[in-house]
Design a protein around this motif. Structure first.
Motif, PDB file in Angstrom:
ATOM      1  N   LEU A  49      -2.025  -5.049   0.183  1.00 60.89           N
ATOM      2  CA  LEU A  49      -1.459  -5.047   1.532  1.00 60.89           C
ATOM      3  C   LEU A  49      -0.972  -3.640   1.823  1.00 60.89           C
ATOM      4  O   LEU A  49      -0.128  -3.110   1.098  1.00 60.89           O
ATOM      5  CB  LEU A  49      -0.294  -6.043   1.639  1.00 60.89           C
ATOM      6  N   GLN A  50      -1.489  -3.044   2.874  1.00 60.43           N
ATOM      7  CA  GLN A  50      -1.148  -1.654   3.173  1.00 60.43           C
ATOM      8  C   GLN A  50      -0.789  -1.527   4.638  1.00 60.43           C
ATOM      9  O   GLN A  50      -1.491  -2.035   5.518  1.00 60.43           O
ATOM     10  CB  GLN A  50      -2.328  -0.739   2.832  1.00 60.43           C
ATOM     11  N   ALA A  51       0.328  -0.856   4.902  1.00 61.22           N
ATOM     12  CA  ALA A  51       0.776  -0.633   6.274  1.00 61.22           C
ATOM     13  C   ALA A  51       0.897   0.855   6.531  1.00 61.22           C
ATOM     14  O   ALA A  51       0.959   1.663   5.593  1.00 61.22           O
ATOM     15  CB  ALA A  51       2.125  -1.314   6.506  1.00 61.22           C
ATOM     16  N   ASN A  52       0.914   1.209   7.820  1.00 57.66           N
ATOM     17  CA  ASN A  52       1.096   2.625   8.140  1.00 57.66           C
ATOM     18  C   ASN A  52       2.584   2.981   8.070  1.00 57.66           C
ATOM     19  O   ASN A  52       3.430   2.151   7.742  1.00 57.66           O
ATOM     20  CB  ASN A  52       0.496   2.964   9.513  1.00 57.66           C
ATOM     21  N   ALA A  53       2.909   4.204   8.397  1.00 58.48           N
ATOM     22  CA  ALA A  53       4.269   4.699   8.188  1.00 58.48           C
ATOM     23  C   ALA A  53       5.295   4.039   9.096  1.00 58.48           C
ATOM     24  O   ALA A  53       6.493   4.109   8.832  1.00 58.48           O
ATOM     25  CB  ALA A  53       4.303   6.215   8.388  1.00 58.48           C
ATOM     26  N   THR A  54       4.869   3.384  10.153  1.00 59.87           N
ATOM     27  CA  THR A  54       5.827   2.829  11.110  1.00 59.87           C
ATOM     28  C   THR A  54       5.898   1.313  11.084  1.00 59.87           C
ATOM     29  O   THR A  54       6.551   0.710  11.920  1.00 59.87           O
ATOM     30  CB  THR A  54       5.459   3.278  12.542  1.00 59.87           C
ATOM     31  N   SER A  55       5.225   0.659  10.137  1.00 62.23           N
ATOM     32  CA  SER A  55       5.254  -0.795  10.087  1.00 62.23           C
ATOM     33  C   SER A  55       5.421  -1.270   8.652  1.00 62.23           C
ATOM     34  O   SER A  55       5.337  -0.488   7.708  1.00 62.23           O
ATOM     35  CB  SER A  55       3.971  -1.380  10.697  1.00 62.23           C
TER      36      SER A  55
END
Length: 195
Positions: free
Chosen positions: A144-150
């Motif tokens: 599971l990978q999210a960007n820097a703002t989520s």
């Protein structure tokens, strides 16, 4: 009246063609010998064979209706479940890499490698299995990978108001549970988290 029929006196692999003015490569080729249609080639290898070069090999299905129900779909229908397949195959130079669809004897959705090994299976009930390769060393089966703002979030939810079970099992093989953590109302009689 109102109909057009093209029927050759003898079947041929190029019984009917439409060619552009500056090329002998057909835009459309009808093979009446094998009952095949080719777009962009004169030797279709299947019932419908589309071939292009660069970024020109695309099939587009569009529905321009707006403001009401509109559909753009592809149907893959097999004759029976016992021995029928319905799948989309992804190939590199006509060598199969991946396959997505259903296979004989089951209605389960499968993602397979080279038509031999299931990597992801989803039953009609929604049960999903991810199967990695049998190799030495650790492997990441799900990330599971999210960007820097989520946030990267995984929710485990049981919508059954009676059982209220939402757990993760850790197993040494497919049958024996070694560890379990979560909230299991049936076993513990409460909503507390446990390990």
């Amino acid at each position: 009246t109102g109909t057009a029929l093209f029927k050759p006196t003898t079947n041929s692999t190029s019984a009917f063609q439409v060619q552009p003015a500056a090329s002998a490569t057909p835009v459309l080729n009808v093979d009446t010998t094998n009952s095949r249609v080719g777009i962009g080639l004169d030797n279709p290898g299947n019932r419908l064979h589309v071939q292009g070069t660069g970024t020109t090999c695309c099939i587009q299905i569009s529905n321009t209706t707006t403001g009401s129900t509109n559909v753009a779909q592809i149907y893959l229908s097999r004759g029976d479940q016992a021995s029928g397949f319905a799948s989309i195959n992804f190939q590199t130079n006509y060598t199969e890499n991946w396959q997505i669809g259903t296979s004989a004897g089951t209605a389960n959705l499968r993602i397979r490698v080279s038509d031999t090994t299931d990597r992801l299976t989803m039953t009609t009930d929604g049960d999903t299995t991810i199967q990695g390769a049998n190799v030495t060393g650790s492997r990441t089966l799900l990330a599971l990978q999210a960007n820097a703002t989520s946030r990267a979030v995984m929710n485990i939810t049981n919508q059954n108001a009676t059982s209220k079970s939402a757990v993760i099992n850790f197993s040494a093989n497919s049958t024996a549970t070694v560890w379990q953590m979560g909230s299991d109302y049936n076993v513990n009689g409460g909503d507390n988290f446990y390990l």
